[in-house]
Write an enzyme that holds these catalytic residues in place. Structure first.
Site, mmCIF file in Angstrom:
data_model
loop_
_atom_site.group_PDB
_atom_site.id
_atom_site.type_symbol
_atom_site.label_atom_id
_atom_site.label_comp_id
_atom_site.label_asym_id
_atom_site.label_seq_id
_atom_site.Cartn_x
_atom_site.Cartn_y
_atom_site.Cartn_z
ATOM 1 N N CYS A 86 6.163 1.975 6.679
ATOM 2 C CA CYS A 86 6.540 1.607 8.042
ATOM 3 C C CYS A 86 5.375 0.878 8.719
ATOM 4 O O CYS A 86 5.058 -0.237 8.354
ATOM 5 C CB CYS A 86 6.998 2.848 8.807
ATOM 6 S SG CYS A 86 7.995 2.476 10.275
ATOM 7 N N HIS A 194 10.871 5.730 4.890
ATOM 8 C CA HIS A 194 9.871 6.795 4.833
ATOM 9 C C HIS A 194 10.116 7.762 3.671
ATOM 10 O O HIS A 194 10.800 8.774 3.841
ATOM 11 C CB HIS A 194 9.898 7.597 6.133
ATOM 12 C CG HIS A 194 9.356 6.876 7.315
ATOM 13 N ND1 HIS A 194 8.048 7.004 7.731
ATOM 14 C CD2 HIS A 194 9.944 6.011 8.179
ATOM 15 C CE1 HIS A 194 7.854 6.257 8.806
ATOM 16 N NE2 HIS A 194 8.987 5.642 9.102
ATOM 17 N N GLU A 196 8.080 9.906 2.501
ATOM 18 C CA GLU A 196 7.432 11.188 2.809
ATOM 19 C C GLU A 196 8.324 12.100 3.646
ATOM 20 O O GLU A 196 8.058 13.294 3.767
ATOM 21 C CB GLU A 196 6.089 10.947 3.515
ATOM 22 C CG GLU A 196 6.156 10.604 4.986
ATOM 23 C CD GLU A 196 6.553 9.170 5.287
ATOM 24 O OE1 GLU A 196 6.585 8.803 6.477
ATOM 25 O OE2 GLU A 196 6.839 8.408 4.333
#
EC number: 6.3.5.3
Length: 227
Positions: A86, A194, A196
Site C-alpha cells: 500500500c 494487504h 499482512e
C-alpha cells in the site's frame, strides 16, 4: 531469518506487519525507525501501509527522502527481499525502486474491502508458495491505488513477467488490472492489497501468509541449505 519493519511518521499498518512475521510466520522481526542508516543486520525489509508524513505532496513523496530509504536502496542492490504494501508500494515507486506511479482511485473514493487477486507469476521469491493463476482473497484499503505506467513500461512489465498479481475485478482503475509488480531483478515487490491482514483464519482468512512464507522459503534455500 530477521525482518525489519520500517516505521515512518504516519505508518499505521506496521503492527499488522510485525504480527504477521512474529506470530504467524514465527520469525524474528524489529520495528526500525525511518531515520536509521544501516539495515545490514536484516535479511528482509518490509515497508508497511499507512499515511507516511500525512501523504502530503503525494503519497510516499516525502518518505522517499528518509535516511532509511538509502539503506533500503542498498539492501535492494544486495538482492535482499524488499516488500512494500500500500503506502509502502507508493514509497517504492517514488524512490525509483519500481516503475510507474500510483494515482487517485478512478472513483475518487477511499476503498476498504476484500478483493480477489490472480497470481500472475508464482516464480518470484514472494509468490513461490502459490499456484499460477490461483485466486486469493486479500483486503485493500487505499484512496490512491490506481497503478499507472506508460505503454512502453507496461510492455516491459509483461515481457519480463514482472506482474505478480492482478485484480480479478479491478476496483480502482489500475492499468491492466495490476495489483502488484516486482522489479527486473525480482527481489522488490510492491502491491496495494494487504497480505499482512490476511494471515489468520480466525480473522477472515490466511491467504496472504504465503507471501511471507515464500520469502522465508527463498531465504532458507539460499542461506540454510547451502550453509
Amino acid at each position: 531469518m530477521k525482518f525489519a519493519v520500517i516505521v515512518f511518521p504516519g505508518s499505521n499498518c506496521d503492527v499488522d506487519m510485525f504480527h504477521a512475521i512474529k506470530d504467524e510466520l514465527g520469525e524474528e522481526v524489529d520495528y526500525v525507525w525511518h531515520d536509521t542508516e544501516n539495515l545490514d543486520e536484516y535479511d528482509a525489509i518490509l515497508l508497511p501501509g499507512g499515511f507516511s508524513y500525512g501523504d502530503y505532496l503525494r503519497c510516499g513523496a516525502i518518505s522517499r527522502f528518509a535516511n532509511a530509504m538509502k539503506a533500503v536502496q542498498k539492501a535492494a542492490e544486495q538482492g535482499k527481499p524488499i516488500l512494500g504494501v500500500c503506502n509502502g508500494f507508493q514509497i517504492l515507486v517514488e524512490s525509483g525502486l519500481l516503475p510507474g506511479a500510483l494515482m487517485r482511485n478512478e472513483n475518487l473514493k477511499f476503498m476498504c474491502r476484500t478483493v480477489q487477486l490472480r497470481v500472475e507469476n508464482n516464480e518470484t521469491m514472494f509468490t513461490s508458495q502459490y499456484e499460477k493463476d490461483e485466486i486469493i482473497n486479500i483486503p485493500i484499503a487505499h484512496g490512491e491505488g490506481n497503478y499507472y505506467c506508460d505503454e512502453e513500461t507496461l510492455k516491459q512489465l509483461e515481457e519480463n513477467n514482472q506482474i505478480a498479481f492482478r485484480y480479478v475485478e479491478n476496483p480502482n482503475g489500475s492499468v491492466s488490472d495490476i495489483a502488484g509488480i516486482v522489479n527486473e531483478k525480482g527481489n522488490v515487490l510492491g502491491m496495494m492489497p494487504h497480505p499482512e491482514r490476511a494471515v489468520d483464519e480466525l480473522l477472515g482468512g490466511a491467504e496472504g501468509l504465503k507471501v511471507f512464507q515464500s520469502i522465508l522459503k527463498q531465504w532458507r534455500e539460499t542461506y540454510v541449505v547451502n550453509a
